[in-house]
Design a protein around this motif. Structure first.
Motif, PDB file in Angstrom:
ATOM      1  N   MET A 291      22.880  27.456  61.459  1.00  0.00           N
ATOM      2  CA  MET A 291      23.871  27.410  60.385  1.00  0.00           C
ATOM      3  C   MET A 291      24.799  26.212  60.587  1.00  0.00           C
ATOM      4  SD  MET A 291      25.043  31.377  59.794  1.00  0.00           S
ATOM      5  CE  MET A 291      25.481  31.648  61.510  1.00  0.00           C
ATOM      6  N   THR A 292      25.165  25.572  59.467  1.00  0.00           N
ATOM      7  CA  THR A 292      26.165  24.497  59.522  1.00  0.00           C
ATOM      8  C   THR A 292      27.546  24.997  59.103  1.00  0.00           C
ATOM      9  OG1 THR A 292      25.624  23.817  57.255  1.00  0.00           O
ATOM     10  CG2 THR A 292      24.427  22.727  59.066  1.00  0.00           C
ATOM     11  N   SER A 293      27.574  26.128  58.419  1.00  0.00           N
ATOM     12  CA  SER A 293      28.862  26.706  58.017  1.00  0.00           C
ATOM     13  C   SER A 293      28.664  28.169  57.657  1.00  0.00           C
ATOM     14  CB  SER A 293      29.469  25.952  56.827  1.00  0.00           C
ATOM     15  OG  SER A 293      28.632  26.062  55.688  1.00  0.00           O
ATOM     16  N   LEU A 294      29.760  28.935  57.763  1.00  0.00           N
ATOM     17  CA  LEU A 294      29.749  30.354  57.389  1.00  0.00           C
ATOM     18  C   LEU A 294      31.147  30.706  56.882  1.00  0.00           C
ATOM     19  CD1 LEU A 294      28.516  33.229  57.323  1.00  0.00           C
ATOM     20  CD2 LEU A 294      29.239  33.479  59.707  1.00  0.00           C
ATOM     21  N   HIS A 295      31.189  31.233  55.669  1.00  0.00           N
ATOM     22  CA  HIS A 295      32.487  31.570  55.079  1.00  0.00           C
ATOM     23  C   HIS A 295      32.389  32.929  54.400  1.00  0.00           C
ATOM     24  CE1 HIS A 295      36.339  31.139  53.104  1.00  0.00           C
ATOM     25  NE2 HIS A 295      35.784  31.380  51.941  1.00  0.00           N
ATOM     26  N   VAL A 296      33.399  33.771  54.650  1.00  0.00           N
ATOM     27  CA  VAL A 296      33.485  35.091  54.025  1.00  0.00           C
ATOM     28  C   VAL A 296      34.781  35.164  53.233  1.00  0.00           C
ATOM     29  CG1 VAL A 296      33.600  37.586  54.402  1.00  0.00           C
ATOM     30  CG2 VAL A 296      32.200  36.153  55.912  1.00  0.00           C
ATOM     31  N   HIS A 297      34.709  35.647  51.995  1.00  0.00           N
ATOM     32  CA  HIS A 297      35.942  35.811  51.230  1.00  0.00           C
ATOM     33  C   HIS A 297      35.946  37.147  50.507  1.00  0.00           C
ATOM     34  CE1 HIS A 297      34.338  35.117  47.111  1.00  0.00           C
ATOM     35  NE2 HIS A 297      33.483  34.334  47.707  1.00  0.00           N
ATOM     36  N   ARG A 298      37.152  37.749  50.480  1.00  0.00           N
ATOM     37  CA  ARG A 298      37.336  38.999  49.754  1.00  0.00           C
ATOM     38  C   ARG A 298      37.308  38.722  48.253  1.00  0.00           C
ATOM     39  NH1 ARG A 298      39.214  43.235  52.440  1.00  0.00           N
ATOM     40  NH2 ARG A 298      37.997  44.250  50.801  1.00  0.00           N
ATOM     41  N   PRO A 299      36.991  39.714  47.440  1.00  0.00           N
ATOM     42  CA  PRO A 299      36.966  39.493  45.989  1.00  0.00           C
ATOM     43  C   PRO A 299      38.313  39.005  45.467  1.00  0.00           C
ATOM     44  CG  PRO A 299      35.935  41.593  46.546  1.00  0.00           C
ATOM     45  CD  PRO A 299      36.572  41.085  47.801  1.00  0.00           C
ATOM     46  N   THR A 300      38.267  38.075  44.535  1.00  0.00           N
ATOM     47  CA  THR A 300      39.471  37.559  43.891  1.00  0.00           C
ATOM     48  C   THR A 300      39.462  37.971  42.421  1.00  0.00           C
ATOM     49  OG1 THR A 300      38.418  35.498  43.197  1.00  0.00           O
ATOM     50  CG2 THR A 300      39.400  35.542  45.411  1.00  0.00           C
ATOM     51  N   LEU A 301      40.562  37.694  41.742  1.00  0.00           N
ATOM     52  CA  LEU A 301      40.599  37.986  40.313  1.00  0.00           C
ATOM     53  C   LEU A 301      39.604  37.125  39.551  1.00  0.00           C
ATOM     54  CD1 LEU A 301      44.419  38.473  39.670  1.00  0.00           C
ATOM     55  CD2 LEU A 301      42.638  40.220  39.875  1.00  0.00           C
ATOM     56  N   ASP A 302      39.319  35.939  40.055  1.00  0.00           N
ATOM     57  CA  ASP A 302      38.304  35.111  39.400  1.00  0.00           C
ATOM     58  C   ASP A 302      36.923  35.749  39.547  1.00  0.00           C
ATOM     59  OD1 ASP A 302      37.893  32.844  37.802  1.00  0.00           O
ATOM     60  OD2 ASP A 302      37.015  31.763  39.479  1.00  0.00           O
ATOM     61  N   ARG A 311      31.548  34.609  33.253  1.00  0.00           N
ATOM     62  CA  ARG A 311      32.197  33.300  33.312  1.00  0.00           C
ATOM     63  C   ARG A 311      33.333  33.335  34.309  1.00  0.00           C
ATOM     64  NH1 ARG A 311      34.379  32.108  27.587  1.00  0.00           N
ATOM     65  NH2 ARG A 311      34.678  34.364  27.566  1.00  0.00           N
ATOM     66  N   SER A 312      33.580  32.189  34.968  1.00  0.00           N
ATOM     67  CA  SER A 312      34.750  32.060  35.818  1.00  0.00           C
ATOM     68  C   SER A 312      35.957  31.799  34.947  1.00  0.00           C
ATOM     69  CB  SER A 312      34.556  30.892  36.801  1.00  0.00           C
ATOM     70  OG  SER A 312      35.779  30.501  37.359  1.00  0.00           O
ATOM     71  N   LEU A 313      37.058  32.496  35.229  1.00  0.00           N
ATOM     72  CA  LEU A 313      38.266  32.275  34.442  1.00  0.00           C
ATOM     73  C   LEU A 313      38.754  30.843  34.595  1.00  0.00           C
ATOM     74  CD1 LEU A 313      40.418  33.357  32.580  1.00  0.00           C
ATOM     75  CD2 LEU A 313      41.660  34.222  34.558  1.00  0.00           C
ATOM     76  N   ARG A 314      38.623  30.266  35.786  1.00  0.00           N
ATOM     77  CA  ARG A 314      39.056  28.893  36.002  1.00  0.00           C
ATOM     78  C   ARG A 314      38.252  27.930  35.133  1.00  0.00           C
ATOM     79  NH1 ARG A 314      42.670  28.911  39.986  1.00  0.00           N
ATOM     80  NH2 ARG A 314      42.554  30.525  41.576  1.00  0.00           N
ATOM     81  N   ASP A 315      36.935  28.176  35.035  1.00  0.00           N
ATOM     82  CA  ASP A 315      36.110  27.341  34.168  1.00  0.00           C
ATOM     83  C   ASP A 315      36.406  27.617  32.701  1.00  0.00           C
ATOM     84  OD1 ASP A 315      34.908  26.300  36.416  1.00  0.00           O
ATOM     85  OD2 ASP A 315      33.207  27.686  36.336  1.00  0.00           O
ATOM     86  N   ALA A 316      36.615  28.893  32.394  1.00  0.00           N
ATOM     87  CA  ALA A 316      36.810  29.290  31.003  1.00  0.00           C
ATOM     88  C   ALA A 316      38.125  28.783  30.435  1.00  0.00           C
ATOM     89  CB  ALA A 316      36.760  30.820  30.875  1.00  0.00           C
ATOM     90  N   GLU A 317      39.085  28.415  31.308  1.00  0.00           N
ATOM     91  CA  GLU A 317      40.342  27.854  30.820  1.00  0.00           C
ATOM     92  C   GLU A 317      40.096  26.650  29.931  1.00  0.00           C
ATOM     93  OE1 GLU A 317      43.042  26.716  33.863  1.00  0.00           O
ATOM     94  OE2 GLU A 317      42.671  28.519  35.042  1.00  0.00           O
ATOM     95  N   HIS A 318      39.048  25.890  30.281  1.00  0.00           N
ATOM     96  CA  HIS A 318      38.804  24.630  29.594  1.00  0.00           C
ATOM     97  C   HIS A 318      37.684  24.738  28.563  1.00  0.00           C
ATOM     98  CE1 HIS A 318      41.408  23.157  32.724  1.00  0.00           C
ATOM     99  NE2 HIS A 318      40.583  23.619  33.636  1.00  0.00           N
ATOM    100  N   SER A 319      37.283  25.982  28.276  1.00  0.00           N
ATOM    101  CA  SER A 319      36.205  26.168  27.313  1.00  0.00           C
ATOM    102  C   SER A 319      36.699  25.874  25.905  1.00  0.00           C
ATOM    103  CB  SER A 319      35.671  27.606  27.389  1.00  0.00           C
ATOM    104  OG  SER A 319      36.627  28.497  26.857  1.00  0.00           O
ATOM    105  N   THR A 320      35.766  25.766  24.992  1.00  0.00           N
ATOM    106  CA  THR A 320      36.115  25.511  23.589  1.00  0.00           C
ATOM    107  C   THR A 320      35.697  26.709  22.738  1.00  0.00           C
ATOM    108  OG1 THR A 320      34.022  24.346  23.314  1.00  0.00           O
ATOM    109  CG2 THR A 320      35.975  23.021  23.800  1.00  0.00           C
ATOM    110  N   GLU A 321      36.046  27.888  23.201  1.00  0.00           N
ATOM    111  CA  GLU A 321      35.742  29.113  22.464  1.00  0.00           C
ATOM    112  C   GLU A 321      36.297  28.996  21.049  1.00  0.00           C
ATOM    113  OE1 GLU A 321      33.771  32.395  22.075  1.00  0.00           O
ATOM    114  OE2 GLU A 321      34.013  31.572  24.073  1.00  0.00           O
TER     115      GLU A 321
END
Length: 334
Positions: A291-302, A311-321
């Protein structure tokens, strides 16, 4: 505040646009509730209806104890609305703006001046009373915006993207003032935000809107619990095709799901990352994969938003819905 199937439909250019499709919610007195969703999801239209700036085409709402359809003037007396762009006149002084706002709400001259002085102290605007609004920093101006929304002592305050454009220190300072509205004044706060850390830090409960409908609600922790496990990202040197071998090894570990591979990086979920890491390392060693890297993260609001909507909310901020934007155009055309 209670809404029942609140809706807004626009008709323009022979098209029907459902910007908000039957939003039902309940906000109790003294709550801070966050309203999340991407651009075009219906947040702004919903907020404009709740603040009596836009008439619903269907559904009902009761705000501060008054019916939205039959008593909008009574509602306006009891709510504060702080728009994203602010509303203070740039050439006026801080004191003049606060006193004028009080007079517009029919406070006596003495009462308006006393209320202005109280808000200057509460929102750390002391020494700025004779400064023109255009000379204030972003954080000072935003605190003034909120103070203007509180001159008449409302029961409910609507904050639209309250900390947009502020530096981290100013945002943290503003958050303290927003918490104090609930803790010290008993004010109900309904806020829209694109900042997930802001929603997590401030809101006791969240409402998620997408395509004009509420798709989830609950506390930040309750919503995060809906995401299936912790996320794990593993990097490997894929020059000799190690990623495939790593994927085979990882897939044998109990609880691994949602596994994907891209450019030498494996992403997957496990019920508990801290428990799974030793077994993951043993499985990779047994497969001869470094392994070159290992990362664990708890669930976020995104992660929550991605699970709910794809969809990611961060990506969806810039969407053209299109729906809400077209609805705004139809509103202006009308």
């Amino acid at each position: 505040m209670i809404t029942d199937r609140l809706s807004r439909r626009y008709t323009a250019r022979d098209r029907t646009i459902d910007a908000v499709k039957g939003v039902s919610m309940r906000v109790d007195a003294g709550e801070i509730v966050g309203f999340l969703g991407p651009n075009g999801a219906g947040k702004t239209t919903t907020l404009r209806m709740l603040t009596t700036l836009l008439r619903p085409t269907a559904g009902t709402a009761s705000i501060a104890g008054y019916d939205l359809h039959t008593a909008p003037r009574e509602i306006r007396k009891r709510i504060g609305y702080v728009a994203q762009s602010g509303g203070a006149a740039q050439e006026c002084t801080v004191a003049d703006e606060l006193e004028l706002q009080g007079r517009l709400y029919r406070l006596s001259k003495v009462h308006a001046r006393r209320k202005a002085a109280e808000l200057v102290e509460r929102f750390e605007l002391g020494g700025l009373e004779r400064r023109r609004v255009r000379t204030l920093s972003g954080g000072q101006r935003r605190r003034l915006d909120i103070a203007l929304g509180l001159v008449h002592s409302p029961d409910v305050v609507f904050l639209d993207e309250p900390s947009t454009g502020l530096d981290p220190q100013s945002r943290a300072n503003l958050w303290e003032h927003i918490r104090a509205l609930r803790d010290e004044q008993g004010v109900t706060v309904f806020l829209t935000t694109h900042y997930l850390d802001e929603a997590d830090a401030l809101a006791g409960r969240l409402l998620v809107i997408d395509h004009g409908e509420i798709v989830a609600e609950g506390s930040p922790d309750e919503l995060k619990a809906r995401v299936s496990g912790d996320g794990v990202t593993v990097g490997v040197d894929d020059a000799d095709g190690s990623a495939r071998a790593a994927a085979t090894a990882v897939s044998g570990v109990d609880g691994v799901h949602e596994l994907s591979i891209a450019d030498g990086t494996l992403e997957f979920r496990v019920p508990r990352g801290d428990v799974a890491i030793p077994e993951l390392i043993r499985a990779m060693d047994a497969a001869g994969v470094a392994m070159t890297s290992l990362h664990v993260h708890r669930p976020t609001l995104d992660d929550v938003f991605l699970t709910l909507t794809g969809r990611s909310l961060r990506d969806a901020e810039h969407s053209t819905e299109p729906a809400e934007q077209e609805g705004k155009e139809a509103e202006h055309a009308a």
